[in-house]
Design an enzyme around this catalytic site. Structure first.
Site, PDB file in Angstrom:
ATOM      1  N   SER A  96       0.828  -1.210   0.000  1.00 14.33           N
ATOM      2  CA  SER A  96       0.000   0.000   0.000  1.00 14.33           C
ATOM      3  C   SER A  96       0.857   1.253   0.000  1.00 14.33           C
ATOM      4  O   SER A  96       1.874   1.344   0.699  1.00 14.33           O
ATOM      5  CB  SER A  96      -0.906   0.006   1.236  1.00 14.33           C
ATOM      6  OG  SER A  96      -1.571   1.242   1.363  1.00 14.33           O
ATOM      7  N   CYS A  97       0.398   2.274  -0.744  1.00 12.05           N
ATOM      8  CA  CYS A  97       1.055   3.577  -0.702  1.00 12.05           C
ATOM      9  C   CYS A  97       0.870   4.232   0.658  1.00 12.05           C
ATOM     10  O   CYS A  97       1.521   5.224   0.975  1.00 12.05           O
ATOM     11  CB  CYS A  97       0.506   4.496  -1.798  1.00 12.05           C
ATOM     12  SG  CYS A  97      -1.253   4.890  -1.634  1.00 12.05           S
ATOM     13  N   SER A  98      -0.035   3.682   1.468  1.00 12.02           N
ATOM     14  CA  SER A  98      -0.303   4.225   2.802  1.00 12.02           C
ATOM     15  C   SER A  98       0.436   3.466   3.900  1.00 12.02           C
ATOM     16  O   SER A  98       0.194   3.698   5.093  1.00 12.02           O
ATOM     17  CB  SER A  98      -1.808   4.191   3.089  1.00 12.02           C
ATOM     18  OG  SER A  98      -2.505   5.011   2.174  1.00 12.02           O
ATOM     19  N   SER A  99       1.321   2.573   3.520  1.00 11.84           N
ATOM     20  CA  SER A  99       2.125   1.848   4.505  1.00 11.84           C
ATOM     21  C   SER A  99       3.179   2.774   5.099  1.00 11.84           C
ATOM     22  O   SER A  99       3.802   3.570   4.390  1.00 11.84           O
ATOM     23  CB  SER A  99       2.801   0.651   3.831  1.00 11.84           C
ATOM     24  OG  SER A  99       3.653  -0.011   4.718  1.00 11.84           O
ATOM     25  N   HIS A 153       0.354  13.520   0.509  1.00 13.40           N
ATOM     26  CA  HIS A 153      -0.336  12.243   0.703  1.00 13.40           C
ATOM     27  C   HIS A 153      -0.942  12.131   2.103  1.00 13.40           C
ATOM     28  O   HIS A 153      -2.169  12.212   2.255  1.00 13.40           O
ATOM     29  CB  HIS A 153       0.620  11.085   0.430  1.00 13.40           C
ATOM     30  CG  HIS A 153      -0.054   9.752   0.318  1.00 13.40           C
ATOM     31  ND1 HIS A 153      -0.545   9.076   1.419  1.00 13.40           N
ATOM     32  CD2 HIS A 153      -0.317   8.962  -0.751  1.00 13.40           C
ATOM     33  CE1 HIS A 153      -1.094   7.937   1.016  1.00 13.40           C
ATOM     34  NE2 HIS A 153      -0.956   7.844  -0.296  1.00 13.40           N
TER      35      HIS A 153
END
Length: 469
Positions: free
Chosen positions: A248-251, A372
């Site tokens: 995930s780009c949110s990791s 982000h």
């Protein structure tokens, strides 16, 4: 190079999509749009098909793991269906008698969507459901490794379409083998472009001449302050960092910990399977992670045992290790640990106090990941507000497992999405999670109302008192 016939095939696909969309829109009802969205959702959520998609995704991309892919496919789709349930996307959606304006929902047309190999089923499904809910057709351009999973997903969707009499041409994909030329032709001939994935693809989308929505790079930085519940923070960070092997780009990619609780937090991380690599050994990790200056593909989104072996840490970390935390202080192009790692590796920074932690986090995000999101584990909510006023970010995620929270969760109010807009900080046209509203446009019927014209005194009296006339 692509033969002219390859681009002709793209033109044919786009023409079929346009014809199918027009038929979908002609005589449409909200029920028709809703049923189409439900068909696409059930195509990925039906348990046997979900598992098949997850297994094929991991097999063909080599990224992530099957159990977490199954969870992601299910929860992201279920959350999206919750978000759009009861939402009007057809006919009159707003009628304001005070302004005399009536808003009528209209489809955009044919959506062109570029989707990544990290989520080769969940991201396409999300885009497809949103497109259909709003009366559009959609054509997907998957990454080369994502083609098999995307193709399987479309076959499942078409099987559901057959049950309710919908045209397969509403949901199509660029035929394999993919190419930049094919994708470019799709981008240029769509009515709206949606791009999730590499920043090269995002830049191409924004310059293709078609209205575009792209999302920025992730490089999530999380602050742990001296008021945080350290065990809860460590548990959430570990769950998020290891989910689907950090695809995930949110990791979380960097943890910035206030000095007063640094040692205690490192101990809490260890209890959650986070093995510490001291700063003195960080160069060795960097050399393994970025041999010859490029991120090592052998470690991308791999299980813990593979990660440990590639990093040369076998026998040097506990058997219970789930991820690696590497102490560092450097930030910027010459310090790759400060960037996105797409692996079970997180950079660990030490800060004197909260203000210093804020400055470190800001510099990391200015280097990579601006716009982000940032995370904060704290007992002081005012600090979240402080970050929201200082940090170049569109989201401040407070006391949550970041990769579960940023893209929408059942325990927060963000819409479920796999594409996070990053505003001007990330070079994006949106600053919110991509959701159904971005797949629709409106026509406004404007009627005359009684005049509402102010006097000059009503507008400028306060200013004249200060500055004079």
């Amino acid at each position: 190079m692509n033969a002219p016939d390859d681009l002709t095939a793209i033109d044919s696909i786009m023409a079929c999509a346009r014809a199918a969309q027009q038929a979908f829109e002609d005589g449409a009802t909200q029920e028709r749009y809703d049923r189409a969205a439900q068909a696409a959702a059930w195509a990925i959520m039906e348990p046997a098909r979900n598992r098949a998609l997850a297994e094929l995704s991991v097999e063909t991309t080599g990224l992530g793991n099957v159990p977490d892919k199954i969870t992601k496919n299910h929860r992201k789709t279920l959350g999206l269906m919750r978000d759009i349930a009861g939402v009007k996307t057809h006919g009159v959606i707003r009628d304001d008698r005070a302004t005399g304006i009536t808003e009528i929902a209209r489809p955009i047309g044919v959506i062109g969507a570029v989707v990544p190999s990290t989520n080769p089923a969940a991201t396409p499904a999300n885009n497809i459901i949103n497109a259909l809910k709003c009366g559009n057709a959609i054509v997907l351009s998957p990454s080369p490794k994502g083609v098999p999973a995307c193709d399987m997903l479309l076959r499942y969707i078409h099987a559901e379409f057959d049950k309710i009499g919908l045209d397969h041409d509403l949901v199509q994909m660029v035929p394999a083998p993919g190419s930049k030329a094919k994708t470019q032709r799709m981008l240029e001939t769509s009515d709206l472009v949606v791009v999730t994935g590499s920043q090269d693809n995002v830049r191409r989308a924004y310059t293709c001449g078609t209205p575009a929505i792209g999302v920025g790079a992730g490089n999530v930085t999380v602050i742990v302050d001296e008021t945080a519940d350290l065990d809860a923070a460590a548990e959430k960070i570990a769950a998020s960092k290891t989910f689907d092997n950090a695809t995930s780009c949110s990791s979380e990619n960097a943890l910035v910990v206030v000095d007063a609780v640094y040692d205690a937090f490192v101990a809490a991380l260890a209890r959650q399977g986070g093995a510490l690599v001291h700063a003195a050994e960080s160069d060795r990790i960097v050399q393994r992670l970025w041999p010859e200056g490029k991120l090592n593909r052998a470690i991308l989104a791999q299980d813990a045992d593979v990660t440990i072996e590639v990093l040369g840490l076998t026998g040097q970390v506990p058997d219970s290790t789930r991820f690696i935390a590497v102490e560092t202080a450097g930030i910027g192009p010459d310090h790759p640990l400060s960037g996105e790692k797409l692996s079970r590796v997180v950079a660990l920074y030490r800060a004197a106090d909260f203000d210093a932690a804020t400055d470190t986090a800001r510099r990391i995000l200015e280097h990579q990941g601006a716009g982000h999101s940032i995370g904060l584990h704290t007992g002081d909510d005012s600090r979240a507000m402080q970050l929201g006023e200082i940090i170049p970010t569109c989201r401040v995620i407070v006391n949550q497992a970041h990769c579960f929270a940023t893209g929408g969760a059942f325990t927060n109010g963000l819409p479920f999405s796999l594409s996070m807009g990053c505003g001007s900080w990330g070079g994006n046209s949106i600053d919110e999670n991509l959701h159904w509203r971005h797949f629709i446009q409106t026509t406004r019927v404007v009627r005359e109302i009684p005049a509402n014209e102010p006097t000059l005194d009503a507008i400028f009296a306060d200013y004249w008192d200060v500055a004079g006339q």
